[in-house]
Design a protein around this motif. Structure first.
Motif, PDB file in Angstrom:
ATOM      1  N   ARG A 135       0.886  -1.219   0.019  1.00 45.34           N
ATOM      2  CA  ARG A 135       0.431   0.069  -0.013  1.00 45.34           C
ATOM      3  C   ARG A 135       0.473   1.055   0.424  1.00 45.34           C
ATOM      4  NH1 ARG A 135      -5.500  -1.604   4.154  1.00 45.34           N
ATOM      5  NH2 ARG A 135      -5.990  -2.046   2.402  1.00 45.34           N
ATOM      6  N   GLY A 136       0.570   1.736  -1.498  1.00 43.67           N
ATOM      7  CA  GLY A 136       1.653   2.677  -0.957  1.00 43.67           C
ATOM      8  C   GLY A 136       2.560   3.234  -2.334  1.00 43.67           C
ATOM      9  N   ILE A 178      -9.002  13.422  -7.310  1.00 46.26           N
ATOM     10  CA  ILE A 178      -9.236  12.782  -6.790  1.00 46.26           C
ATOM     11  C   ILE A 178      -9.112  11.182  -5.604  1.00 46.26           C
ATOM     12  CG2 ILE A 178     -11.076  10.392  -6.998  1.00 46.26           C
ATOM     13  CD1 ILE A 178     -12.071  12.353  -9.793  1.00 46.26           C
ATOM     14  N   ALA A 179      -8.133  10.342  -6.371  1.00 48.93           N
ATOM     15  CA  ALA A 179      -7.392   9.754  -5.376  1.00 48.93           C
ATOM     16  C   ALA A 179      -6.515  11.054  -4.282  1.00 48.93           C
ATOM     17  CB  ALA A 179      -6.274   8.974  -6.292  1.00 48.93           C
ATOM     18  N   GLU A 180      -6.021  11.733  -4.445  1.00 51.09           N
ATOM     19  CA  GLU A 180      -5.641  12.160  -3.436  1.00 51.09           C
ATOM     20  C   GLU A 180      -6.488  12.838  -2.123  1.00 51.09           C
ATOM     21  OE1 GLU A 180      -1.392  14.571  -4.577  1.00 51.09           O
ATOM     22  OE2 GLU A 180      -3.234  15.835  -5.329  1.00 51.09           O
ATOM     23  N   ASP A 181      -8.069  13.440  -3.218  1.00 48.55           N
ATOM     24  CA  ASP A 181      -8.949  13.705  -1.783  1.00 48.55           C
ATOM     25  C   ASP A 181      -9.769  12.150  -0.800  1.00 48.55           C
ATOM     26  OD1 ASP A 181     -10.914  15.657  -0.789  1.00 48.55           O
ATOM     27  OD2 ASP A 181     -12.590  13.887  -1.836  1.00 48.55           O
ATOM     28  N   PHE A 182      -9.232  11.131  -1.478  1.00 45.50           N
ATOM     29  CA  PHE A 182      -9.850  10.247  -0.665  1.00 45.50           C
ATOM     30  C   PHE A 182      -8.891   9.403   0.329  1.00 45.50           C
ATOM     31  CE2 PHE A 182     -12.465   9.573  -4.911  1.00 45.50           C
ATOM     32  CZ  PHE A 182     -14.129   9.099  -3.787  1.00 45.50           C
ATOM     33  N   ARG A 183      -7.134   9.466  -0.118  1.00 49.48           N
ATOM     34  CA  ARG A 183      -6.276   9.294   0.667  1.00 49.48           C
ATOM     35  C   ARG A 183      -6.612  10.245   1.970  1.00 49.48           C
ATOM     36  NH1 ARG A 183      -0.384  10.041  -1.382  1.00 49.48           N
ATOM     37  NH2 ARG A 183      -1.124  12.773  -1.590  1.00 49.48           N
ATOM     38  N   GLN A 184      -6.717  12.345   1.834  1.00 50.11           N
ATOM     39  CA  GLN A 184      -6.963  12.803   2.732  1.00 50.11           C
ATOM     40  C   GLN A 184      -7.468  12.212   3.983  1.00 50.11           C
ATOM     41  OE1 GLN A 184      -6.551  16.501   0.982  1.00 50.11           O
ATOM     42  NE2 GLN A 184      -6.671  17.626   3.313  1.00 50.11           N
ATOM     43  N   ARG A 185      -8.662  11.763   3.544  1.00 51.18           N
ATOM     44  CA  ARG A 185     -10.203  11.454   3.963  1.00 51.18           C
ATOM     45  C   ARG A 185      -9.598   9.863   5.090  1.00 51.18           C
ATOM     46  NH1 ARG A 185     -14.654  11.842   1.734  1.00 51.18           N
ATOM     47  NH2 ARG A 185     -13.838  11.874  -0.460  1.00 51.18           N
ATOM     48  N   GLY A 186      -8.789   8.982   4.313  1.00 51.56           N
ATOM     49  CA  GLY A 186      -8.427   8.066   5.219  1.00 51.56           C
ATOM     50  C   GLY A 186      -8.051   6.683   4.343  1.00 51.56           C
ATOM     51  N   ARG A 187      -8.539   7.171   3.475  1.00 52.19           N
ATOM     52  CA  ARG A 187      -8.866   5.906   2.346  1.00 52.19           C
ATOM     53  C   ARG A 187      -7.581   5.156   1.756  1.00 52.19           C
ATOM     54  NH1 ARG A 187     -14.100   6.422   0.585  1.00 52.19           N
ATOM     55  NH2 ARG A 187     -15.418   7.749   2.102  1.00 52.19           N
ATOM     56  N   HIS A 188      -7.730   4.020   1.829  1.00 54.28           N
ATOM     57  CA  HIS A 188      -6.772   3.035   0.718  1.00 54.28           C
ATOM     58  C   HIS A 188      -7.317   2.825  -0.186  1.00 54.28           C
ATOM     59  CE1 HIS A 188      -4.351   2.409   4.736  1.00 54.28           C
ATOM     60  NE2 HIS A 188      -5.718   1.859   4.437  1.00 54.28           N
ATOM     61  N   LEU A 210       6.619  13.912 -16.140  1.00 55.92           N
ATOM     62  CA  LEU A 210       6.330  11.920 -15.420  1.00 55.92           C
ATOM     63  C   LEU A 210       6.936  12.663 -13.961  1.00 55.92           C
ATOM     64  CD1 LEU A 210       6.800  10.517 -18.106  1.00 55.92           C
ATOM     65  CD2 LEU A 210       5.620  10.839 -17.009  1.00 55.92           C
ATOM     66  N   PRO A 211       7.716  12.618 -13.354  1.00 60.52           N
ATOM     67  CA  PRO A 211       8.533  12.744 -11.872  1.00 60.52           C
ATOM     68  C   PRO A 211       6.439  13.169 -11.055  1.00 60.52           C
ATOM     69  CG  PRO A 211       9.820  12.913 -12.830  1.00 60.52           C
ATOM     70  CD  PRO A 211       9.084  12.850 -13.902  1.00 60.52           C
ATOM     71  N   PRO A 212       6.845  14.011 -11.084  1.00 61.44           N
ATOM     72  CA  PRO A 212       6.145  14.940 -10.387  1.00 61.44           C
ATOM     73  C   PRO A 212       4.580  14.819 -10.408  1.00 61.44           C
ATOM     74  CG  PRO A 212       7.395  16.654 -11.196  1.00 61.44           C
ATOM     75  CD  PRO A 212       7.650  15.573 -11.848  1.00 61.44           C
ATOM     76  N   LEU A 213       4.406  13.657 -10.992  1.00 60.67           N
ATOM     77  CA  LEU A 213       2.950  13.149 -11.102  1.00 60.67           C
ATOM     78  C   LEU A 213       3.027  11.988 -10.323  1.00 60.67           C
ATOM     79  CD1 LEU A 213       0.058  13.354 -12.328  1.00 60.67           C
ATOM     80  CD2 LEU A 213       0.786  11.549 -14.820  1.00 60.67           C
ATOM     81  N   LEU A 214       4.227  10.965 -10.715  1.00 60.19           N
ATOM     82  CA  LEU A 214       3.670   9.874  -9.722  1.00 60.19           C
ATOM     83  C   LEU A 214       4.070   9.926  -8.341  1.00 60.19           C
ATOM     84  CD1 LEU A 214       4.184   9.430 -12.769  1.00 60.19           C
ATOM     85  CD2 LEU A 214       5.764   7.507 -12.181  1.00 60.19           C
ATOM     86  N   GLU A 215       5.333  11.113  -8.098  1.00 60.74           N
ATOM     87  CA  GLU A 215       5.814  11.320  -6.504  1.00 60.74           C
ATOM     88  C   GLU A 215       4.664  11.348  -5.961  1.00 60.74           C
ATOM     89  OE1 GLU A 215       8.290  10.958  -4.585  1.00 60.74           O
ATOM     90  OE2 GLU A 215       9.519  10.168  -6.623  1.00 60.74           O
ATOM     91  N   ARG A 216       3.635  11.892  -6.570  1.00 66.86           N
ATOM     92  CA  ARG A 216       1.839  12.380  -5.700  1.00 66.86           C
ATOM     93  C   ARG A 216       0.965  10.938  -5.207  1.00 66.86           C
ATOM     94  NH1 ARG A 216      -0.840  16.587  -9.352  1.00 66.86           N
ATOM     95  NH2 ARG A 216      -2.190  16.383  -7.898  1.00 66.86           N
ATOM     96  N   THR A 217       1.720   9.585  -5.334  1.00 67.19           N
ATOM     97  CA  THR A 217       1.435   8.872  -4.646  1.00 67.19           C
ATOM     98  C   THR A 217       1.797   8.329  -3.958  1.00 67.19           C
ATOM     99  OG1 THR A 217       2.752   7.481  -6.021  1.00 67.19           O
ATOM    100  CG2 THR A 217       0.294   7.482  -7.020  1.00 67.19           C
ATOM    101  N   GLY A 218       1.110   7.490  -2.918  1.00 67.66           N
ATOM    102  CA  GLY A 218       1.908   7.109  -1.806  1.00 67.66           C
ATOM    103  C   GLY A 218       1.405   6.875  -0.169  1.00 67.66           C
ATOM    104  N   ALA A 219       1.685   6.462   0.547  1.00 71.51           N
ATOM    105  CA  ALA A 219       1.204   6.854   1.260  1.00 71.51           C
ATOM    106  C   ALA A 219       1.433   7.651   2.988  1.00 71.51           C
ATOM    107  CB  ALA A 219       1.421   5.046   2.302  1.00 71.51           C
ATOM    108  N   LEU A 220       0.362   8.602   3.494  1.00 72.53           N
ATOM    109  CA  LEU A 220       1.057   9.837   4.072  1.00 72.53           C
ATOM    110  C   LEU A 220       0.857   9.497   5.902  1.00 72.53           C
ATOM    111  CD1 LEU A 220       0.074  12.068   1.876  1.00 72.53           C
ATOM    112  CD2 LEU A 220       2.594  11.439   2.211  1.00 72.53           C
ATOM    113  N   ASN A 221       1.681  10.134   6.796  1.00 73.86           N
ATOM    114  CA  ASN A 221       1.107  10.469   7.986  1.00 73.86           C
ATOM    115  C   ASN A 221      -0.402  10.419   8.258  1.00 73.86           C
ATOM    116  OD1 ASN A 221       3.752   9.133   9.286  1.00 73.86           O
ATOM    117  ND2 ASN A 221       4.782  11.339   8.416  1.00 73.86           N
TER     118      ASN A 221
END
Length: 447
Positions: free
Chosen positions: A159-160, A241-251, A290-301
């Motif tokens: 995950r991430g 859209i994926a970032e918003d779901f992640r910010q609200r604790g979703r995987h 490409l790198p800035p786009l892909l770096e937006r994925t991951g698992a955050l504190n």
């Protein structure tokens, strides 16, 4: 009810333009429109009003010069002329977010493609964000089960993590993506279909996802006939859209098919705006985005996670072409789909010997790593002598491991094969692999 109406009215009032910034078209050259008299920023949207009537055309600012602005339209330009008025909106495209998007099929601008209304009261986010602080990232230690045996065992996903699927055309890439989207252990799945044929978009949603699978999915589609700016925007829309779901604790599982067509869209934009050509015609901006786009994925504190799967359409089956080579350096692993494997009717056509997950050492236990290595070594030994075995000139007794691999090859092939509707639990996959690895180890010890 009244609070919702009040909120929507407030947002509409905030978007009202109290003054208009006007310009005029001065040139129409291929993909690019030139306009003067505008005070705009890069990425801002404008409306172009035909001089002789008709619907206005939305365009995006893609370049700035000292005396004119470069625009790329979001739609057909028929009817425009040099008397056409250009009205600056004062804002860039913003992406609506929220749970209401689940089960929806939208275009790159988040206009519904499924003929259902979308609330205007949804919160909106810009398509670009500040880079993530590396120290805010959570170590990737939790396995994300996919239900695909060859992936869960040989190229495990955490995950991430972000991983690429490298494939030529016609080797089962879309089928594998459908299996991952249907069976992956994720709370939300966001899928960006970039540059696909319109028929394939509908087939993927109906056949690969189905009504049940679509319930936890958001699909962003920019088909092949869409302008380059919309094909590029689809990648950003899905990521926001994926970032918003992640910010609200979703995987979240973010699937982007394909990152190559995102690169091709940026190549069209870059060359049209005057960038110099680089390797195979790709301007420098392609490899800068490409790198800035892909770096937006991951698992955050304190948040959830975004696991990214990016398909790379390998041109001419050349694994060293510029986009493929660049993506391997950015990703945390790659799954290679082989045309040779597919030609034998073996699906998913995963070449396990050339596929790798850089986090396998973290996600596998020591026993699992040993079992996977045992089977991989056996497959490597078989592949090395495959021509001799096929011709019938290999002599048994020379290599005990290879002798046992030849005997177990049908069982190994059955393990690696999987139908699109088949879902296999991770523990079941490992149990099957352990049986094969035990037989191989026994043969070597006996020898």
């Amino acid at each position: 009810m009244w609070q919702a109406i009040e909120s929507e009215l407030t947002q509409r009032v905030q978007r009202v333009r109290l003054c208009r910034r006007l310009g005029r078209l001065t040139a129409i050259q291929g993909l690019i429109l030139e306009a003067t008299g505008l005070d705009v920023r890069l990425g801002e949207l404008v409306d172009i009003v035909p001089a002789r009537g008709g619907d206005s055309v939305v365009a995006e600012v893609v370049g700035l010069r000292s005396d004119y602005v470069l625009l790329m339209p979001h739609g057909p330009v028929e009817g425009l002329c040099l008397d056409s008025e250009v009205i600056a909106r004062g804002v860039a495209l913003e992406v609506p977010v929220g749970d209401e998007l689940l089960g929806r099929v939208l275009d790159a601008s988040c206009r519904p493609l499924d003929d259902k209304p979308l609330s205007h009261a949804l919160p909106r986010r810009p398509r670009t964000t500040a880079p993530i602080n590396p120290l805010h990232r959570v170590p990737i230690q939790q396995v994300m089960a996919t239900g695909v045996k060859a992936v869960d065992v040989f190229t495990p996903l955490g995950r991430g993590q972000r991983i690429g699927i490298f494939a030529g055309s016609g080797v089962g890439k879309s089928t594998l993506l459908g299996m991952l989207a249907k069976h992956a252990d994720a709370d939300v799945i966001v899928i960006a279909l970039i540059g696909e044929r319109g028929r394939e978009v509908g087939d993927f949603i109906r056949d690969s996802l189905g009504p049940q699978g679509l319930k936890r999915v958001v699909v962003i589609a920019a088909a092949a006939e869409q302008p380059a700016v919309l094909r590029r925007q689809a990648a950003y829309t899905a990521t926001v859209i994926a970032e918003d779901f992640r910010q609200r604790g979703r995987h979240v599982l973010l699937i982007m098919d394909s990152i190559t067509r995102f690169a091709l869209a940026q190549r069209e934009i870059g060359l049209a705006t005057g960038e110099a050509m680089g390797s195979r015609g790709y301007p420098p901006s392609v490899f800068a985005l490409l790198p800035p786009l892909l770096e937006r994925t991951g698992a955050l504190n304190g948040q959830g996670s975004i696991t990214g799967i990016y398909t790379v359409l390998v041109e001419g089956d050349d694994m060293n072409e510029p986009v493929s080579d660049h993506m391997r350096a950015i990703l945390d692993g790659h799954i290679v789909l082989s045309r040779h494997v597919a030609s034998r009717g073996h699906f998913p056509a995963i070449d396990v010997l050339h596929s790798i997950s850089r986090l396998a050492g973290v996600l596998h236990s020591s026993d699992q790593a040993s079992q996977a290595a045992q089977v991989s070594s056996a497959l490597a030994a078989y592949t090395d002598k495959e021509d001799l075995i096929t011709l019938g000139i290999y002599e048994r007794g020379v290599n005990a491991l290879l002798d046992k691999t030849i005997e177990l090859k049908p069982e190994i092939d059955r393990f690696l094969r999987q139908t699109p509707l088949e879902h296999v639990r991770v523990d079941e996959s490992w149990q099957r692999l352990k049986t094969i690895a035990t037989k191989l180890a026994g043969a070597v010890q006996h020898a």
